[in-house]
Design a protein around this motif. Structure first.
Motif, PDB file in Angstrom:
ATOM      1  N   SER A   1       0.838  -1.126  -0.382  1.00  0.00           N
ATOM      2  CA  SER A   1       0.345  -0.554  -0.202  1.00  0.00           C
ATOM      3  C   SER A   1       0.924   1.379   0.071  1.00  0.00           C
ATOM      4  O   SER A   1       1.919   1.479   1.293  1.00  0.00           O
ATOM      5  N   ALA A   2       0.258   1.817  -0.885  1.00  0.00           N
ATOM      6  CA  ALA A   2       1.186   3.964  -1.002  1.00  0.00           C
ATOM      7  C   ALA A   2       0.699   4.649  -0.895  1.00  0.00           C
ATOM      8  O   ALA A   2      -0.741   4.499  -0.838  1.00  0.00           O
ATOM      9  N   LYS A   3       1.090   5.091   0.282  1.00  0.00           N
ATOM     10  CA  LYS A   3       0.508   7.018   0.612  1.00  0.00           C
ATOM     11  C   LYS A   3       1.157   8.006  -0.195  1.00  0.00           C
ATOM     12  O   LYS A   3       0.721   8.347  -0.108  1.00  0.00           O
ATOM     13  N   ALA A   4       2.388   7.619  -1.421  1.00  0.00           N
ATOM     14  CA  ALA A   4       2.278   8.504  -2.075  1.00  0.00           C
ATOM     15  C   ALA A   4       2.923   8.156  -2.753  1.00  0.00           C
ATOM     16  O   ALA A   4       3.376   7.292  -3.033  1.00  0.00           O
ATOM     17  N   SER A   5       2.950   9.011  -4.230  1.00  0.00           N
ATOM     18  CA  SER A   5       3.806   8.704  -5.595  1.00  0.00           C
ATOM     19  C   SER A   5       5.573   8.052  -5.192  1.00  0.00           C
ATOM     20  O   SER A   5       6.089   9.545  -4.550  1.00  0.00           O
ATOM     21  N   CYS A   6       6.034   7.906  -4.916  1.00  0.00           N
ATOM     22  CA  CYS A   6       7.406   6.739  -5.265  1.00  0.00           C
ATOM     23  C   CYS A   6       7.723   5.575  -6.022  1.00  0.00           C
ATOM     24  O   CYS A   6       6.707   4.905  -6.498  1.00  0.00           O
ATOM     25  N   ARG A   7       8.715   5.749  -6.144  1.00  0.00           N
ATOM     26  CA  ARG A   7       9.229   4.221  -6.394  1.00  0.00           C
ATOM     27  C   ARG A   7       9.967   3.136  -5.112  1.00  0.00           C
ATOM     28  O   ARG A   7      10.402   3.833  -4.722  1.00  0.00           O
TER      29      ARG A   7
END
Length: 131
Positions: free
Chosen positions: A103-109
């Motif tokens: 689960s991602a809370k922000a855009s990132c690699r």
């Protein structure tokens, strides 16, 4: 399984093909006659880990997903009976992974890694670009 010579006090399983229970009996070398017995379960170490998204092997690949939808990964270990002995980790503080659910809370690699906990040192990773 075969075992290395335990005269040093260290017992090492070698060539473990399948999980099995082993009973170890030790005796003192002095005149006390003291003995002890211990039952242990010996399992083969993980030789390889592959990561999957559905039925697709994504090990070592780079994937792209929207951060609004969690991504479910799974791991298959060889030998198969050790698949539950893994630690999942994320390289990004904005991305969590619990039992393969990313689960991602922000855009990132992020690099998601599943590492064996059996001492084999085996691991597998996948990179995900969350937008």
């Amino acid at each position: 399984a075969s075992f290395a010579n335990p005269s040093s006090g260290t017992l090492k399983a070698e060539r473990v093909g399948e999980t099995q229970k082993v009973r170890i009996r030790v005796s003192s070398l002095d005149e006390s006659g003291a003995q002890a017995e211990l039952s242990v379960t010996v399992s083969p170490v993980i030789r390889r880990i592959n990561l999957f998204k559905g039925s697709e092997d994504v090990t070592g690949k780079t994937l792209s997903y929207s951060r609004s939808v969690p991504v479910q990964l799974s791991a298959v270990c060889t030998p198969i009976q050790n698949s539950e002995a893994l630690k999942w980790s994320s390289s990004c503080s904005h991305v969590s992974v619990v039992n393969g659910l990313v689960s991602a809370k922000a855009s990132c690699r992020v690099t998601i890694t599943a590492a064996a906990l059996d001492g084999s040192g085996k691991s597998a990773s996948v990179t995900i670009d969350f937008t």
